[in-house]
Write an enzyme that holds these catalytic residues in place. Structure first.
Site, PDB file in Angstrom:
ATOM      1  N   GLU A  16       0.860  -1.196   0.000  1.00  0.00           N
ATOM      2  CA  GLU A  16       0.000   0.000   0.000  1.00  0.00           C
ATOM      3  C   GLU A  16       0.896   1.246   0.000  1.00  0.00           C
ATOM      4  O   GLU A  16       1.945   1.254   0.647  1.00  0.00           O
ATOM      5  CB  GLU A  16      -0.836  -0.023   1.300  1.00  0.00           C
ATOM      6  N   ASN A  35      -7.077   6.109  -1.724  1.00  0.00           N
ATOM      7  CA  ASN A  35      -5.963   5.205  -1.449  1.00  0.00           C
ATOM      8  C   ASN A  35      -6.152   4.024  -2.408  1.00  0.00           C
ATOM      9  O   ASN A  35      -7.031   3.188  -2.202  1.00  0.00           O
ATOM     10  CB  ASN A  35      -6.032   4.762   0.021  1.00  0.00           C
ATOM     11  N   LYS A  37      -9.449   1.855  -1.904  1.00  0.00           N
ATOM     12  CA  LYS A  37      -9.644   1.309  -0.545  1.00  0.00           C
ATOM     13  C   LYS A  37     -10.992   1.720   0.051  1.00  0.00           C
ATOM     14  O   LYS A  37     -11.347   2.903   0.064  1.00  0.00           O
ATOM     15  CB  LYS A  37      -8.498   1.799   0.341  1.00  0.00           C
ATOM     16  N   GLU A  74      -6.410   8.664   7.731  1.00  0.00           N
ATOM     17  CA  GLU A  74      -6.857   8.261   6.390  1.00  0.00           C
ATOM     18  C   GLU A  74      -8.231   8.816   6.053  1.00  0.00           C
ATOM     19  O   GLU A  74      -8.521   9.127   4.897  1.00  0.00           O
ATOM     20  CB  GLU A  74      -6.840   6.733   6.261  1.00  0.00           C
ATOM     21  N   CYS A  82      -4.754  -2.985   2.895  1.00  0.00           N
ATOM     22  CA  CYS A  82      -4.483  -2.892   4.332  1.00  0.00           C
ATOM     23  C   CYS A  82      -5.683  -3.183   5.218  1.00  0.00           C
ATOM     24  O   CYS A  82      -6.051  -4.325   5.389  1.00  0.00           O
ATOM     25  CB  CYS A  82      -3.862  -1.546   4.671  1.00  0.00           C
ATOM     26  N   ASN A  99       0.239  -1.133   5.386  1.00  0.00           N
ATOM     27  CA  ASN A  99       1.122  -0.341   6.254  1.00  0.00           C
ATOM     28  C   ASN A  99       0.528  -0.435   7.645  1.00  0.00           C
ATOM     29  O   ASN A  99      -0.416   0.294   7.965  1.00  0.00           O
ATOM     30  CB  ASN A  99       1.079   1.142   5.865  1.00  0.00           C
TER      31      ASN A  99
HETATM   32  N1  CDT Z   1      -3.015   1.459   6.546  1.00  0.00           N
HETATM   33  C1  CDT Z   1      -3.933   0.834   7.315  1.00  0.00           C
HETATM   34  O1  CDT Z   1      -5.051   0.588   6.899  1.00  0.00           O
HETATM   35  N2  CDT Z   1      -3.528   0.508   8.563  1.00  0.00           N
HETATM   36  C2  CDT Z   1      -4.387  -0.019   9.574  1.00  0.00           C
HETATM   37  C3  CDT Z   1      -3.885   0.430  10.921  1.00  0.00           C
HETATM   38  C4  CDT Z   1      -4.947   0.967  11.717  1.00  0.00           C
HETATM   39  S1  CDT Z   1      -4.343   1.598  13.248  1.00  0.00           S
HETATM   40  C5  CDT Z   1      -5.314   2.949  13.437  1.00  0.00           C
HETATM   41  C6  CDT Z   1      -4.477  -1.530   9.605  1.00  0.00           C
HETATM   42  O2  CDT Z   1      -5.580  -2.047   9.697  1.00  0.00           O
HETATM   43  O3  CDT Z   1      -3.445  -2.192   9.612  1.00  0.00           O
END
Ligand code: CDT
Length: 313
Positions: A47, A110, A127, A145, A171, A196
């Site tokens: 991502e 995204n 996303k 986000e 993600c 990420n």
């Molecule tokens: N990038 C992404 O979607 N990361 C989320 C972290 C959330 S923590 C507020 C994940 O689900 O891994």
């Protein structure tokens, strides 16, 4: 004849806030060349693979914010990826921040694209599950986000490509069963997924400690319950002071992890994936048409705009 895709999962180590696209794309190209050396059909990147994970900062300056987005794909800085892919005959999936102007309005997503072996974009996903908040809070590394992206408006499509049926998600999408299910109902055979995921954002210790377990749990169950390959590709390591989880892996339709990265840096793992490996699961234990009332799901897919199950079309 066996239907196979040799896939490379290209984990990326940290990308610094001020790293240029040129620097980052050269890392992606290096991994692409390595994947080509392993005879990969396809390489999957994480991502937001072209920049640092910028939604961790409450960026106020619009020009600075815009600098993290792509306004065209390929653009001047990403074109070398497409050219190298076409030259070597290798496809790729790539996560990036997308900025489009529609009716004079900036729209931000995204996104992730699927590119075939000729360098042609065959699919785009935006996303759906945006984690975190839209309001800035006094919390280091908070996920903004919802502030910096709109919810994806393309659903969870799948594409006939590379001799199979492929889908993408991004993600946080991986934590939601319906992500895989909507693609599973369309017969998906391989899901390409970049992430990420930071550890240690002030969550209760127990949640942080379980984060590596939950990371694999959701992808393995998504793979098994939908009889599909899942390729989960991470941003890893200490990025701008935040620990990114890593654990890039390739998961078989059995739910087993069959390849996993061993480092927290740029690393390629490769697996020749038999697309028919999901067939016994679809024919028996997860035979949807046989075990479930398809009409019910048809109603749901009609309401949500998703493509109806294969069996009903
Ligand atoms: N990038 C992404 O979607 N990361 C989320 C972290 C959330 S923590 C507020 C994940 O689900 O891994």
């Amino acid at each position: 004849m066996a239907r196979t895709i040799t896939v490379g999962a290209a984990q990326l180590g940290p990308i610094a806030r001020h790293d240029t696209r040129r620097q980052t794309v050269s890392r992606l190209l290096e991994l692409m060349r390595e994947a080509h050396g392993f005879r990969c059909d396809l390489i999957a990147y994480p991502e937001l693979a072209l920049t640092t994970f910028f939604p961790r900062w409450p960026i106020e300056d619009e020009a600075e914010l815009d600098s993290f987005y792509e306004t065209e794909m390929p653009g001047p800085e990403t074109r070398p990826l497409f050219e190298e892919a076409a030259r070597r005959g290798i496809g790729f999936s790539l996560g990036f921040a997308e900025l489009v102007i529609e009716n004079g309005r900036k729209r931000r997503f995204n996104s992730s694209i699927l590119v075939d072996k000729t360098g042609r974009i065959v699919g785009k996903y935006r996303k759906v599950h945006l984690p975190g908040h839209s309001d800035v809070m006094d919390r280091p590394g908070q996920h903004l986000e919802k502030r910096f992206f709109e919810v994806g408006d393309l659903g969870f499509p799948v594409w006939r490509a590379f001799g199979g049926i492929l889908g993408m998600c991004i993600c946080n999408d991986r934590r939601w069963p319906e992500t895989y299910r909507v693609m599973g109902l369309q017969g998906v055979e391989m899901v390409l997924l970049g992430y990420n995921s930071p550890i240690g954002l002030g969550d209760p210790f127990e949640l942080d400690a379980l984060e590596p377990f939950h990371n694999h749990l959701v992808m393995q169950s998504g793979a098994y319950q939908n009889a599909t390959w899942v390729v989960g590709v991470a941003k890893a390591g200490l990025e701008e002071g935040f620990n990114m989880i890593g654990q890039t892996c390739i998961i078989a339709p059995s739910g087993e992890i069959v390849a996993q990265c061993a480092t927290m840096g740029d690393e390629l793992i490769v697996r020749k994936c038999d697309l028919d490996m999901g067939a016994p699961y679809r024919a028996d234990i997860f035979n949807f048409a046989y075990h479930r009332r398809i009409e019910h799901y048809k109603l749901i897919t009609e309401r949500t705009g998703a493509i109806p199950p294969l069996e009903t079309t």
